[in-house]
Design a protein around this motif. Structure first.
Motif, short mmCIF file in Angstrom:
data_model
loop_
_atom_site.label_atom_id
_atom_site.label_comp_id
_atom_site.label_asym_id
_atom_site.label_seq_id
_atom_site.Cartn_x
_atom_site.Cartn_y
_atom_site.Cartn_z
N ASN A 127 0.83 -1.21 0.00
CA ASN A 127 0.00 0.00 0.00
C ASN A 127 0.86 1.26 0.00
O ASN A 127 0.50 2.28 -0.61
CB ASN A 127 -0.94 0.00 1.20
N LYS A 130 2.04 1.64 -3.60
CA LYS A 130 0.98 2.19 -4.45
C LYS A 130 0.76 3.68 -4.18
O LYS A 130 0.58 4.47 -5.11
CB LYS A 130 -0.33 1.43 -4.23
N SER A 131 0.78 4.05 -2.91
CA SER A 131 0.59 5.47 -2.56
C SER A 131 1.72 6.32 -3.12
O SER A 131 1.49 7.44 -3.62
CB SER A 131 0.52 5.62 -1.04
N TYR A 134 1.34 6.89 -6.84
CA TYR A 134 0.43 8.00 -7.15
C TYR A 134 0.90 9.31 -6.51
O TYR A 134 0.18 10.32 -6.59
CB TYR A 134 -0.98 7.66 -6.69
N SER A 155 7.83 1.37 -6.15
CA SER A 155 6.95 2.21 -6.97
C SER A 155 7.69 2.76 -8.18
O SER A 155 7.09 2.94 -9.25
CB SER A 155 6.39 3.36 -6.12
N VAL A 163 0.91 -0.82 -12.10
CA VAL A 163 0.61 -1.25 -10.73
C VAL A 163 0.14 -2.69 -10.69
O VAL A 163 0.46 -3.44 -9.75
CB VAL A 163 -0.44 -0.32 -10.10
N GLU A 166 2.68 -5.80 -9.94
CA GLU A 166 3.49 -5.48 -8.77
C GLU A 166 4.61 -6.49 -8.54
O GLU A 166 5.65 -6.16 -7.98
CB GLU A 166 2.62 -5.37 -7.51
#
Length: 463
Positions: A127, A130-131, A134, A155, A163, A166
């Motif tokens: 997570n 992913k954050s 972005y 990332s 994404v 992964e």
């Protein structure tokens, strides 16, 4: 974009970018595998600092490209000299490269075939990745009091793929292990005994574990970075004890300064991988520094202090920049994991000594499980101290001091936790203890080198 195309594009951030940046930063005689590690950590720190300071995403990546291009122009002579015969293609390292290649392929296939699935790996680290993909603000990251170096580069790889792929970004972790195993040649190459070339593959295959280096947790990455720091600390301490290297005139100080600097660099980076990395790095650097000062003749001690100051500043600057980043965003660095740990609880640690029994039971069980490795380390340390104490004393002291201090730190963690002790021990004790595994592996590599040379009566190494 197909999965095959994504995999090919991922080779740019996974291999080319770190190796290229590392070549530009390091001297030309440093191994390419070490250069990959320096490049990987440098790119990660660059992106983390810009992200933490609130810089927009696209200008940050433009700045990364511009800075790399400017560095390439400034250091273009290194590219030319590296281009003739880069590591790992000379001095016997090529055979180690080939021997470790099946390990890389197998570990990448394991990672590629298994999606991230463990609870913390998904809810914290993936997570976070992913954050960061972005480019969400620092305070909006999942568990923003957890460091972000691994997820940031995860990332970064996903920017070249997507994404949904992964697992391609997670190839970073087995690749990092492979480059650590190749970097063990810093402890072996140029040795007078060819049998020593078998040590790095042996250690690489022995210490690889599927979970920590493929599942997305950051404990494996922290262990790898600690292992990189230990490689250069051990190299430095070994050369201080080698009568063919010890130099009463101080002419070897520039080389010692460089080895110490690299050890401190990786020690500082540990603080950006996990919160406990700050303490692991501090233990590594303090033990190395103390042994260097204690091992040096009195008339050279002042020169050595001047030589190690840049390394100490490097370690302090990198390590302390993480809590400084937290303070900038209003996060209290002395409150960790949502209040599970607070520095203030250290003052009352003696009131919780009743927890020692279950903690020591976990420690005893862990050591029992690792009895083969611990026994081998002990036997080699004692044997080499008897046979060649001058070469072995400082590396052996380094290893055992680091291991004892790290174990004491782990005990202290569980003495101060606010979490339910039984649950916390069951879920975290082995992972915390695992973080010293590749320090042990690096030490075994050097001790096995010394043992092989002594057994074959090949004379002292000229490395």
């Amino acid at each position: 974009m197909s999965e095959a195309t994504s995999f090919i594009l991922a080779l740019i951030p996974l291999l080319l970018c770190p190796a290229f940046v590392g070549i530009l930063i390091l001297p030309t005689d440093i191994q390419l595998s070490v250069g990959w590690w320096v490049g990987f950590t440098s790119i990660s720190l660059f992106l983390l600092v810009f992200h933490g300071l609130g810089a927009p995403r696209d200008p940050t990546f433009v700045a990364l490209i511009v800075c790399t291009a400017m560095l390439a122009i400034k250091e273009r002579h290194k590219l030319l000299s590296r281009g003739k015969l880069p590591e790992p293609f000379h001095r016997g390292t090529f055979w180690v490269f080939l021997a470790l290649l099946p390990l890389l392929i197998a570990s990448c296939l394991i990672t590629f075939s298994l999606p991230v699935s463990d609870f913390d790996a998904i809810n914290i680290w993936f997570n976070k990745a992913k954050s960061l993909f972005y480019w969400q603000p620092f305070n909006q990251l999942p568990l923003c009091d957890y460091p972000n170096l691994g997820p940031m580069y995860w990332s970064f790889v996903m920017r070249f793929t997507a994404v949904e792929f992964e697992s391609i970004g997670r190839l970073l972790f087995p690749l990092a292990y492979w480059f650590w195993a190749l970097s063990l040649m810093a402890l072996i190459r140029n040795t007078s005994s060819r049998v020593c070339l078998f040590i790095a593959p042996l250690i690489g295959y022995t210490f690889f574990q599927r979970g920590p280096f493929t599942n997305g947790y950051q404990d494996g990455l922290l262990a790898l970075c600690a292992g990189m720091s230990a490689i250069f600390s051990l190299r430095l301490l070994f050369e201080l004890g080698d009568e063919h290297r010890a130099d009463s005139s101080g002419q070897c100080l520039p080389r010692f300064r460089r080895l110490y600097m690299v050890a401190c660099l990786f020690g500082g980076v540990l603080a950006w991988i996990k919160n406990e990395g700050m303490m692991v790095g501090l233990i590594l650097v303090l033990v190395t520094t103390a042994l260097c000062l204690a091992s040096t003749a009195r008339h050279l001690r002042r020169s050595l202090v001047r030589a190690i100051i840049p390394g100490l500043l490097t370690f302090s600057g990198i390590a302390l920049s993480w809590p400084a980043m937290e303070l900038v965003h209003g996060v209290k660095p002395w409150v960790i994991q949502g209040g599970a740990f607070e520095f203030g609880r250290l003052s009352s640690v003696f009131q919780r000594l009743g927890r020692l029994n279950p903690i020591c039971e976990y420690l005893r069980r862990y050591l029992q499980e690792q009895k083969t490795v611990v026994g081998l380390l002990f036997v080699l340390s004692v044997a080499m101290l008897i046979l060649c104490p001058r070469k072995t004393l400082r590396p052996a002291l380094f290893l055992w001091a680091v291991l004892v201090l790290h174990a004491a730190f782990v005990v202290l963690v569980f003495l101060t936790t606010r979490q339910d002790l039984a649950w916390h021990l069951a879920t975290a004790f082995d992972r915390l203890m695992f973080q010293n595994t590749l320090i042990v592996a690096s030490g075994l590599t050097l001790l096995m080198r010394i043992c092989a040379e002594e057994a074959l009566a090949s004379g002292p190494p000229d490395a």
